[in-house]
Design a protein around this motif. Sequence first.
Motif, PDB file in Angstrom:
ATOM      1  N   GLY A   9     -14.192  40.558 -41.214  1.00 11.43           N
ATOM      2  CA  GLY A   9     -14.384  40.004 -39.876  1.00 11.43           C
ATOM      3  C   GLY A   9     -13.124  39.333 -39.369  1.00 11.43           C
ATOM      4  N   GLY A  10     -13.176  38.872 -38.112  1.00 10.44           N
ATOM      5  CA  GLY A  10     -12.022  38.194 -37.548  1.00 10.44           C
ATOM      6  C   GLY A  10     -12.087  38.137 -36.043  1.00 10.44           C
ATOM      7  N   LEU A  11     -10.955  37.791 -35.458  1.00  8.84           N
ATOM      8  CA  LEU A  11     -10.826  37.669 -34.009  1.00  8.84           C
ATOM      9  C   LEU A  11     -10.018  38.849 -33.483  1.00  8.84           C
ATOM     10  CD1 LEU A  11     -10.989  36.007 -31.350  1.00  8.84           C
ATOM     11  CD2 LEU A  11      -8.891  34.850 -32.080  1.00  8.84           C
ATOM     12  N   VAL A  12     -10.538  39.464 -32.421  1.00  6.94           N
ATOM     13  CA  VAL A  12      -9.863  40.622 -31.845  1.00  6.94           C
ATOM     14  C   VAL A  12     -10.053  40.591 -30.333  1.00  6.94           C
ATOM     15  CG1 VAL A  12     -11.872  42.138 -32.105  1.00  6.94           C
ATOM     16  CG2 VAL A  12      -9.584  43.128 -32.045  1.00  6.94           C
ATOM     17  N   ALA A  14     -10.751  42.244 -26.610  1.00  9.29           N
ATOM     18  CA  ALA A  14     -11.608  43.306 -26.086  1.00  9.29           C
ATOM     19  C   ALA A  14     -10.823  44.619 -26.035  1.00  9.29           C
ATOM     20  CB  ALA A  14     -12.121  42.937 -24.705  1.00  9.29           C
ATOM     21  N   GLY A  15     -11.498  45.680 -26.467  1.00 12.32           N
ATOM     22  CA  GLY A  15     -10.850  46.991 -26.532  1.00 12.32           C
ATOM     23  C   GLY A  15     -10.237  47.295 -27.883  1.00 12.32           C
ATOM     24  N   GLY A  16     -10.172  46.282 -28.729  1.00 13.64           N
ATOM     25  CA  GLY A  16      -9.568  46.446 -30.043  1.00 13.64           C
ATOM     26  C   GLY A  16     -10.529  46.998 -31.074  1.00 13.64           C
ATOM     27  N   SER A  17     -10.053  47.036 -32.327  1.00 15.85           N
ATOM     28  CA  SER A  17     -10.828  47.597 -33.426  1.00 15.85           C
ATOM     29  C   SER A  17     -10.840  46.655 -34.623  1.00 15.85           C
ATOM     30  CB  SER A  17     -10.233  48.938 -33.863  1.00 15.85           C
ATOM     31  OG  SER A  17     -10.258  49.874 -32.812  1.00 15.85           O
ATOM     32  N   LEU A  18     -11.891  46.766 -35.410  1.00 22.98           N
ATOM     33  CA  LEU A  18     -12.018  46.043 -36.683  1.00 22.98           C
ATOM     34  C   LEU A  18     -12.796  46.922 -37.642  1.00 22.98           C
ATOM     35  CD1 LEU A  18     -13.047  42.318 -35.928  1.00 22.98           C
ATOM     36  CD2 LEU A  18     -10.953  43.095 -37.062  1.00 22.98           C
ATOM     37  N   ARG A  19     -12.547  46.726 -38.921  1.00 27.82           N
ATOM     38  CA  ARG A  19     -13.290  47.445 -39.951  1.00 27.82           C
ATOM     39  C   ARG A  19     -13.911  46.444 -40.902  1.00 27.82           C
ATOM     40  NH1 ARG A  19     -11.837  50.488 -45.128  1.00 27.82           N
ATOM     41  NH2 ARG A  19     -13.207  52.319 -45.173  1.00 27.82           N
ATOM     42  N   GLY A 109     -22.659  37.122 -44.604  1.00 26.76           N
ATOM     43  CA  GLY A 109     -22.262  37.288 -43.216  1.00 26.76           C
ATOM     44  C   GLY A 109     -20.773  37.104 -43.006  1.00 26.76           C
ATOM     45  N   THR A 110     -20.258  37.795 -42.004  1.00 29.58           N
ATOM     46  CA  THR A 110     -18.855  37.661 -41.633  1.00 29.58           C
ATOM     47  C   THR A 110     -18.760  37.599 -40.107  1.00 29.58           C
ATOM     48  OG1 THR A 110     -16.630  38.593 -41.927  1.00 29.58           O
ATOM     49  CG2 THR A 110     -18.424  40.171 -41.647  1.00 29.58           C
ATOM     50  N   GLN A 111     -17.961  36.651 -39.622  1.00 25.40           N
ATOM     51  CA  GLN A 111     -17.884  36.421 -38.184  1.00 25.40           C
ATOM     52  C   GLN A 111     -16.962  37.439 -37.522  1.00 25.40           C
ATOM     53  OE1 GLN A 111     -19.406  33.887 -36.158  1.00 25.40           O
ATOM     54  NE2 GLN A 111     -18.556  35.140 -34.503  1.00 25.40           N
ATOM     55  N   VAL A 112     -17.446  38.019 -36.436  1.00 24.72           N
ATOM     56  CA  VAL A 112     -16.628  38.877 -35.573  1.00 24.72           C
ATOM     57  C   VAL A 112     -16.607  38.248 -34.191  1.00 24.72           C
ATOM     58  CG1 VAL A 112     -16.432  41.115 -34.448  1.00 24.72           C
ATOM     59  CG2 VAL A 112     -17.084  40.982 -36.876  1.00 24.72           C
ATOM     60  N   THR A 113     -15.425  37.957 -33.695  1.00 25.12           N
ATOM     61  CA  THR A 113     -15.275  37.361 -32.373  1.00 25.12           C
ATOM     62  C   THR A 113     -14.378  38.255 -31.525  1.00 25.12           C
ATOM     63  OG1 THR A 113     -15.504  35.128 -33.296  1.00 25.12           O
ATOM     64  CG2 THR A 113     -14.567  35.321 -31.076  1.00 25.12           C
ATOM     65  N   VAL A 114     -14.892  38.653 -30.362  1.00 22.73           N
ATOM     66  CA  VAL A 114     -14.141  39.504 -29.447  1.00 22.73           C
ATOM     67  C   VAL A 114     -13.822  38.702 -28.196  1.00 22.73           C
ATOM     68  CG1 VAL A 114     -14.085  41.682 -28.206  1.00 22.73           C
ATOM     69  CG2 VAL A 114     -15.386  41.504 -30.347  1.00 22.73           C
ATOM     70  N   SER A 115     -12.562  38.495 -27.940  1.00 22.33           N
ATOM     71  CA  SER A 115     -12.142  37.705 -26.775  1.00 22.33           C
ATOM     72  C   SER A 115     -11.919  38.623 -25.568  1.00 22.33           C
ATOM     73  CB  SER A 115     -10.867  36.931 -27.093  1.00 22.33           C
ATOM     74  OG  SER A 115      -9.809  37.832 -27.361  1.00 22.33           O
ATOM     75  N   SER A 116     -12.220  38.069 -24.405  1.00 24.88           N
ATOM     76  CA  SER A 116     -12.085  38.879 -23.172  1.00 24.88           C
ATOM     77  C   SER A 116     -10.693  38.736 -22.574  1.00 24.88           C
ATOM     78  CB  SER A 116     -13.126  38.438 -22.155  1.00 24.88           C
ATOM     79  OG  SER A 116     -13.010  37.061 -21.911  1.00 24.88           O
TER      80      SER A 116
END
Length: 116
Positions: A9-12, A14-19, A109-116
């Motif tokens: 998880g992590g911070l990304v 908007a429009g980005g990718s995570l695995r 659990g792992t946090q995923v945060t998507v910033s605009s």
Amino acid sequence: QVRVVESGGGLVQAGGSLRLSCAASGSFFGIDVLGWYRQAPGKQRALVATITAGGSANYADSVKGRFTISRDNTKNAVYLQMSSLKPEDTAVYYCNAVDHIGSGYWGQGTQVTVSS
């Protein structure tokens, strides 16, 4: 005792990718279904995607075409490739493992945060 551990998880933006990655260990009966669920603040935990030992995948409508679930049966591992991320994808993502007698196990659990 079955142990389920997520990572990735992590911070990304908007429009980005995570695995995301998850591994289940310690199952005497073997793992049948592996899946990802997510819980946003103030909302119930909801299905994201699941995949059977045979490779049959199921997705929530909200992630179809953007997320891809895959697994490695030799490692009892499951992966979630998330692309075209949106702020509404922000949540804690949980890995779930169901063994061949129907018992289910959750990761921390792992946090995923998507910033605009």
